[in-house]
Design an enzyme around this catalytic site. Structure first.
Site, short mmCIF file in Angstrom:
data_model
loop_
_atom_site.label_atom_id
_atom_site.label_comp_id
_atom_site.label_asym_id
_atom_site.label_seq_id
_atom_site.Cartn_x
_atom_site.Cartn_y
_atom_site.Cartn_z
N ARG A 2 0.85 -1.20 0.00
CA ARG A 2 0.00 0.00 0.00
C ARG A 2 0.88 1.23 0.00
O ARG A 2 1.68 1.42 0.90
CB ARG A 2 -0.85 0.03 1.26
CG ARG A 2 -1.84 -1.06 1.32
CD ARG A 2 -2.76 -0.79 2.47
NE ARG A 2 -2.97 -1.97 3.25
CZ ARG A 2 -3.49 -1.96 4.48
NH1 ARG A 2 -3.80 -0.81 5.04
NH2 ARG A 2 -3.69 -3.06 5.12
N ARG A 6 -3.17 7.10 4.99
CA ARG A 6 -3.35 8.19 5.96
C ARG A 6 -2.11 9.01 6.21
O ARG A 6 -2.18 10.08 6.79
CB ARG A 6 -3.88 7.61 7.27
CG ARG A 6 -5.36 7.25 7.21
CD ARG A 6 -5.77 6.38 8.37
NE ARG A 6 -5.11 5.07 8.27
CZ ARG A 6 -5.33 4.06 9.08
NH1 ARG A 6 -6.17 4.18 10.07
NH2 ARG A 6 -4.71 2.90 8.91
N ARG A 15 -10.48 11.80 2.66
CA ARG A 15 -11.21 10.86 3.52
C ARG A 15 -12.10 11.56 4.55
O ARG A 15 -12.99 10.93 5.11
CB ARG A 15 -10.22 9.90 4.20
CG ARG A 15 -9.74 8.78 3.29
CD ARG A 15 -10.68 7.59 3.27
NE ARG A 15 -10.51 6.78 4.48
CZ ARG A 15 -11.26 6.83 5.54
NH1 ARG A 15 -12.29 7.65 5.57
NH2 ARG A 15 -11.02 6.08 6.59
N ASP A 51 -9.23 -2.45 -2.31
CA ASP A 51 -8.88 -3.28 -1.16
C ASP A 51 -9.12 -4.74 -1.50
O ASP A 51 -9.98 -5.05 -2.34
CB ASP A 51 -9.67 -2.89 0.09
CG ASP A 51 -9.00 -3.46 1.34
OD1 ASP A 51 -8.08 -2.81 1.87
OD2 ASP A 51 -9.36 -4.56 1.78
N TYR A 126 -10.01 -13.92 6.13
CA TYR A 126 -10.96 -12.87 6.55
C TYR A 126 -12.39 -13.40 6.57
O TYR A 126 -13.17 -13.07 7.47
CB TYR A 126 -10.84 -11.65 5.64
CG TYR A 126 -9.64 -10.81 5.97
CD1 TYR A 126 -9.63 -10.01 7.11
CD2 TYR A 126 -8.50 -10.84 5.18
CE1 TYR A 126 -8.51 -9.25 7.45
CE2 TYR A 126 -7.39 -10.09 5.50
CZ TYR A 126 -7.40 -9.29 6.64
OH TYR A 126 -6.30 -8.55 6.97
O1 CP3 Z 1 -2.06 2.48 -3.06
C1 CP3 Z 1 -2.45 1.67 -2.23
O2 CP3 Z 1 -2.35 1.90 -1.05
C2 CP3 Z 1 -3.07 0.36 -2.68
C3 CP3 Z 1 -4.37 0.02 -2.10
C4 CP3 Z 1 -4.46 -1.09 -1.07
C5 CP3 Z 1 -5.25 -0.96 0.11
N1 CP3 Z 1 -5.29 -2.19 0.72
C6 CP3 Z 1 -5.92 0.26 0.57
C7 CP3 Z 1 -6.23 0.40 2.01
C8 CP3 Z 1 -3.96 -2.39 -1.10
C9 CP3 Z 1 -3.00 -3.03 -2.10
C10 CP3 Z 1 -4.51 -3.08 0.03
C11 CP3 Z 1 -4.27 -4.52 0.32
C12 CP3 Z 1 -4.78 -5.09 1.57
N2 CP3 Z 1 -5.91 -4.78 2.28
C13 CP3 Z 1 -4.17 -6.19 2.22
C14 CP3 Z 1 -2.94 -6.93 1.72
C15 CP3 Z 1 -1.69 -6.20 2.01
C16 CP3 Z 1 -1.43 -6.04 3.48
O3 CP3 Z 1 -1.54 -4.91 3.94
O4 CP3 Z 1 -1.14 -7.03 4.13
C17 CP3 Z 1 -4.92 -6.49 3.37
C18 CP3 Z 1 -4.63 -7.56 4.38
C19 CP3 Z 1 -6.04 -5.59 3.39
C20 CP3 Z 1 -7.15 -5.56 4.40
C21 CP3 Z 1 -7.23 -4.26 5.10
N3 CP3 Z 1 -7.58 -3.07 4.51
C22 CP3 Z 1 -7.01 -4.00 6.47
C23 CP3 Z 1 -6.57 -5.04 7.48
C24 CP3 Z 1 -7.24 -2.63 6.68
C25 CP3 Z 1 -7.27 -1.90 8.00
C26 CP3 Z 1 -5.94 -1.67 8.59
C27 CP3 Z 1 -5.35 -0.35 8.19
O5 CP3 Z 1 -4.21 -0.32 7.75
O6 CP3 Z 1 -6.03 0.67 8.39
C28 CP3 Z 1 -7.55 -2.06 5.43
C29 CP3 Z 1 -7.84 -0.63 5.18
C30 CP3 Z 1 -7.09 0.02 4.06
N4 CP3 Z 1 -6.90 -0.50 2.81
C31 CP3 Z 1 -6.51 1.34 4.08
C32 CP3 Z 1 -5.98 1.58 2.80
C33 CP3 Z 1 -5.34 2.85 2.31
C34 CP3 Z 1 -6.58 2.32 5.26
C35 CP3 Z 1 -7.94 2.94 5.17
C36 CP3 Z 1 -8.10 4.26 5.88
O7 CP3 Z 1 -8.04 4.26 7.10
O8 CP3 Z 1 -8.32 5.27 5.21
#
Ligand code: CP3
Length: 338
Positions: A2, A6, A15, A51, A126
């Site tokens: 990612r 934030r 957001r 996501d 999940y």
């Molecule tokens: O440019 C990018 O950032 C790519 C987009 C991307 C997101 N999630 C956006 C996101 C990608 C490639 C992912 C993959 C993802 N999502 C994975 C695999 C990679 C890893 O991190 O292990 C997993 C396990 C998820 C599931 C997920 N999504 C979780 C557990 C969470 C919450 C934890 C956190 O970090 O806040 C998310 C939310 C998420 N997905 C955010 C982003 C930018 C944060 C959202 C926010 O608070 O605005």
């Protein structure tokens, strides 16, 4: 990993007005967020803002983020699994492909777009846990007590994920990445049974559907030091690893058939720039080390290394440190090693 999120003020600003899932489901917002780190950091590639849990509602599982993922339904029994749908991505998540098309229009030609999905096992984790988990006793319990049901669930996850990746590629994504964040909770034997065959199936479908067009496939193997060789069996051309394994050791164990991606600890970006540069150099050095004909570690040209963080960027990361990392990689990776 990612690279949006934030830690970027422009992301937080967006957001404030739109929640996370709305941002994923609105192509104009997903496109704008995808471009944010490309513009601010000057990275070589973009990864689509979406996501891995986005396909779940199409399977019949509601998803919410508070802010961690919370699934609206538990899937534990054979009847639960049988009730899940496998829907083509174009039908279930057309907004993802629309976002891909928008991003491709906006990105500079020399910056490729990476499409992605969760690997079947990580998605199934999940689905069974209903969200994040510490012990993963739900999914691990299912694998041992009812492997038939686990395989049925993995098959459905694999078909859903394959449909999503193929559709992203058709819409214009130029590489396809599978995230297996949770494969590392398993023993090597269970990885061979429940992880590799399903990731392999997804990547086979991507290759078939891409046909003659060259679409590199990347498999992110989370916490893979105990089973790294198995990751090669997914058939991916690039294996992504986290910082828990030394990159030179990973390079050696993966062998000559694949490129390696990784693996700076994202926490390093919290430190001073001098330390970021020092540790970046270590990663680049590790990627250049491979086993020569006399089985000694020696420096040489990296045989396919995609520099990356070992996991997603932390929200407390100063954006100027992320920029300093990109600059350091550019500068240090073009320098000759002695
Ligand atoms: O440019 C990018 O950032 C790519 C987009 C991307 C997101 N999630 C956006 C996101 C990608 C490639 C992912 C993959 C993802 N999502 C994975 C695999 C990679 C890893 O991190 O292990 C997993 C396990 C998820 C599931 C997920 N999504 C979780 C557990 C969470 C919450 C934890 C956190 O970090 O806040 C998310 C939310 C998420 N997905 C955010 C982003 C930018 C944060 C959202 C926010 O608070 O605005």
């Amino acid at each position: 990993m990612r690279q949006a999120g934030r830690y970027l003020p422009e992301y937080r600003e967006l957001r404030e007005r739109h929640d996370f899932l709305t941002s994923c489901r609105t192509p104009e917002l997903a496109c704008a967020i995808t471009l944010q780190p490309v513009r601010r950091l000057g990275v070589d590639a973009a990864i689509l803002f979406s996501d891995i849990l986005v396909p779940l509602p199409g399977m019949g599982i509601p998803v919410d983020f508070r802010p961690g993922p919370v699934l609206g339904r538990l899937v534990r029994t054979r009847a639960d699994v049988d009730s899940l749908r496998v829907v083509e991505a174009e039908e279930a998540t057309p907004f993802v492909m629309e976002a891909v098309r928008l991003v491709r229009r906006e990105l500079p030609r020399e910056v490729p777009l990476i499409g992605f999905a969760g690997a079947p096992f990580t998605l199934a984790t999940y689905v069974v846990e209903g969200g994040g988990s510490k012990s993963h006793s739900g999914i691990k319990g299912l694998l041992v007590s009812d492997p038939e049901t686990a395989h049925a669930l993995l098959r459905k996850c694999a078909e859903t994920v394959a449909s999503s990746l193929c559709a992203q590629v058709r819409a214009g994504a130029q590489a396809a990445m599978l995230f297996d964040t949770w494969a590392g909770i398993l023993s090597p034997e269970d990885v061979n049974t429940f992880v590799v065959p399903y990731a392999r199936r997804v990547l086979e479908r991507v290759r078939e559907s891409a046909g003659a067009s060259l679409v590199p496939t990347i498999y992110y193997a989370g916490d893979a030091a105990g089973w790294l060789e198995a990751a090669v069996e997914t058939g991916a051309q690039v294996i992504g690893v986290d910082w828990r394994i030394d990159l030179a050791a990973a390079r050696r164990r993966l062998g000559p058939r694949v490129a390696v991606q990784g693996n700076l600890d994202p926490a390093v970006l919290l430190g001073p720039v001098a330390e970021i540069r020092r540790r970046t150099e270590r990663v680049l050095h590790g990627a250049r080390c491979f086993e020569g004909p006399r089985a000694v570690l020696r420096p040489g040209p990296a045989r396919g290394h995609v520099f990356n963080l070992g996991h997603g960027i932390l929200p407390s990361t100063p954006p100027e440190h992320a920029r300093a990392l990109v600059d350091a990689v550019r500068e240090l990776s073009t320098k000759e090693t002695p």
